[in-house]
Scaffold this active site. Structure first.
Site, mmCIF file in Angstrom:
data_model
loop_
_atom_site.group_PDB
_atom_site.id
_atom_site.type_symbol
_atom_site.label_atom_id
_atom_site.label_comp_id
_atom_site.label_asym_id
_atom_site.label_seq_id
_atom_site.Cartn_x
_atom_site.Cartn_y
_atom_site.Cartn_z
ATOM 1 N N SER A 142 14.683 21.091 -15.936
ATOM 2 C CA SER A 142 13.114 22.180 -16.831
ATOM 3 C C SER A 142 13.099 23.908 -17.253
ATOM 4 O O SER A 142 14.120 24.242 -17.190
ATOM 5 C CB SER A 142 12.498 22.466 -15.568
ATOM 6 O OG SER A 142 11.753 23.697 -15.353
ATOM 7 N N GLU B 101 9.279 8.259 -17.244
ATOM 8 C CA GLU B 101 7.384 8.777 -17.489
ATOM 9 C C GLU B 101 7.540 8.280 -18.969
ATOM 10 O O GLU B 101 6.515 7.871 -18.888
ATOM 11 C CB GLU B 101 7.726 9.735 -17.003
ATOM 12 C CG GLU B 101 7.402 10.531 -15.619
ATOM 13 C CD GLU B 101 7.695 12.068 -15.750
ATOM 14 O OE1 GLU B 101 7.250 12.509 -14.637
ATOM 15 O OE2 GLU B 101 9.303 13.035 -16.173
ATOM 16 N N LYS C 273 15.639 21.981 -10.918
ATOM 17 C CA LYS C 273 14.635 20.362 -11.952
ATOM 18 C C LYS C 273 16.181 19.462 -12.089
ATOM 19 O O LYS C 273 16.344 20.341 -13.817
ATOM 20 C CB LYS C 273 13.779 20.581 -12.449
ATOM 21 C CG LYS C 273 12.634 21.305 -11.634
ATOM 22 C CD LYS C 273 11.902 20.507 -10.783
ATOM 23 C CE LYS C 273 11.161 19.145 -11.325
ATOM 24 N NZ LYS C 273 9.812 19.604 -11.701
ATOM 25 N N HIS D 6 0.934 -1.559 -0.054
ATOM 26 C CA HIS D 6 0.169 0.046 0.015
ATOM 27 C C HIS D 6 1.070 1.045 -0.096
ATOM 28 O O HIS D 6 0.856 2.283 0.663
ATOM 29 C CB HIS D 6 -1.258 -0.213 1.344
ATOM 30 C CG HIS D 6 -1.741 -1.453 1.531
ATOM 31 N ND1 HIS D 6 -2.750 -1.084 0.797
ATOM 32 C CD2 HIS D 6 -1.106 -2.135 2.248
ATOM 33 C CE1 HIS D 6 -3.041 -3.101 1.314
ATOM 34 N NE2 HIS D 6 -2.398 -3.161 1.790
#
Ligand code: ARG
Length: 459
Positions: free
Chosen positions: A276, A289, A282, A155
């Site tokens: 970024s 992804e 970043k 979980h």
């Protein structure tokens, strides 16, 4: 003029011409189409269906066409619809009437079924090799991280102690299954459909086994209707590819989580991350992804194929031309994902200390504390209650189980003794889990050597 224009009185509509053609995407089967035609021509010659000199001429010219295509000297045309008719047209342009004899005892229906099987047989092997590379990388990293204690999760809550090595080897097992699935899929793909012709075979005395042997097939298809209508092999492959992507996507998701500031378990190499355009701090896990994102695309191919085939009457229907874009896109996507995923994984840094600190913080040795009491004679349910209370006590007191004093322990049970500290040490907790499949160093080492053997056997 179309090869099939005999019974028509006017030309095809321009838009229909483009709509109908598949050369834009089936041109990539040129080699298989030519090799298939060579084998077919040899068989026609051997069986006396065409003259041997004609067969020889066809084979030689097809060889020249292949060389010209590879040298970029051939242009295919939409007007010739697909790769089969483009090549037949070029052949006929070069050797006239002899070229026109090639299509005896053959249809594009069995021709396309043959080409696609030949093409995908190679693609299965290409994907399998890429999966095996990733497996080798997993084995290596697992070896380096046998002792990297990591909280295992359920979980997404810290649950029990594991190691990064154990974690990576879980993916090793998934990929092992993926490889055997591909091998299995290849077996069913390895049947030769030529000779099914349009749908009902032929009256010519052809030799299907000769063609199968020339083209390296293990077997021939057993029913001509099925031979030209079957696209199970495409769907099965798409399903194998989808499963691989599902695994890569789960792995990607963990990589994305693990390189966040919140987890900080790993750091991606600069070459495999992106910045970024606005936020200078970043470092983004775009590769992982994109792999996660492209999973949807591969599933889409599988769904598209299943839906396209649903409800098609026997035998060939033009709907089936749609199979190629879907499966080629799925193959290329998975290949591309594996090609970037493996080096991204190989080059990432494992932050063992951060993993260990997280492992210390989440009471992941609570089950071990209960087991400790059980070993001292308490029933598991009572032990479970006592440790539950201990955890609440720790949360209130901002402590962890291994920093409680003996007095703290004794407020909840007199059974605790000095040896509890050793029993709850995370290293003890991990290495005690020697059960087959468990995270203990020696057990994960065994898993790694099995994986290595699996890869080695396939080299
Ligand atoms: N380009 C076609 C395909 O990909 C080849 C088979 C065409 N057969 C036919 N009867 N129209 O499916």
């Amino acid at each position: 003029m179309k090869l099939w224009s005999g019974r028509f009185q006017k030309d095809i509509d321009g838009l229909v011409n483009d709509f109908n053609s598949s050369i834009q995407f089936d041109a990539r089967m040129y080699r298989e189409d030519i090799e298939g035609s060579m084998a077919h021509a040899m068989m026609l010659g051997k069986q006396g269906i065409i003259m041997q000199e004609e067969a020889d001429k066809i084979v030689a010219t097809l060889g020249e066409i292949l060389a010209d295509i590879e040298a970029g000297k051939v242009e295919f045309s939409l007007d010739n619809e697909d790769i089969h008719m483009n090549i037949e047209r070029i052949l006929t342009e070069r050797i006239g009437d002899t070229g026109k004899r090639l299509h005896t005892a053959r249809s594009r229906n069995d021709q396309v079924a043959l080409d696609l099987r030949m093409n995908l047989k190679k693609e299965v092997v290409r994907i399998k090799d890429l999966v095996l590379k990733l497996m080798s990388a997993l084995g290596k990293k697992a070896e380096e991280n046998l002792d990297a204690i990591l909280p295992g999760y359920t979980h997404l809550q810290r649950a029990q102690p594991s190691t990064a090595g154990h974690h990576f080897m879980a993916y090793g097992e998934m990929l092992k299954r993926d490889v055997t699935r591909l091998e299995d899929c290849l077996k069913r793909m390895d049947t030769m459909p030529l000779g099914s012709c349009a749908l009902a075979g032929t009256t010519y005395p052809i030799d299907r086994y000769f063609v199968a042997e020339k083209l390296g097939f293990a077997n021939i298809t057993n029913n001509s209707l099925d031979g030209v209508s079957d696209r199970d092999f495409v769907i099965e492959f798409a399903s194998c590819l989808s499963m691989i992507m599902m695994h890569l996507s789960r792995f990607s998701e963990e990589i994305i989580l693990w390189c966040s500031w919140e987890f900080s378990y790993i750091e991606l190499d600069d070459a495999y991350s992106t910045g970024s355009s606005i936020m200078p701090q970043k470092k983004n896990p775009d590769v992982a992804e994109l792999v996660r994102g492209k999973t949807g695309r591969v599933y889409g191919s599988l769904m598209g194929l299943l839906t396209m085939m649903k409800g098609l009457p026997l035998a060939y229907n033009k709907d089936m031309q749609e199979d190629k874009e879907a499966i080629f896109d799925a193959v290329d996507t998975v290949a591309q994902c594996l090609e970037v995923f493996t080096p991204m994984f190989e080059t990432m840094t494992i932050k063992k200390d951060n993993m260990k600190n997280a492992a210390k913080g989440g009471f992941i040795n609570a089950t071990d504390a209960a087991d400790y009491l059980v070993k001292k004679g308490l029933p598991f349910r009572d032990a479970y209650m006592i440790v539950g209370k201990l955890v609440t006590y720790c949360i209130v007191e901002k402590k962890t189980l291994d920093t409680l004093t003996m007095d703290d322990y004794h407020t909840l049970s007199p059974v605790f003794e000095e040896d509890v500290y050793e029993a709850l040490d995370l290293k003890t907790c991990v290495n005690g889990r020697k059960v087959p499949g468990g995270p203990a160093e020696e057990e994960v080492s065994r898993q790694i050597s099995e994986l290595k053997k699996f890869v080695e056997e396939r080299k």
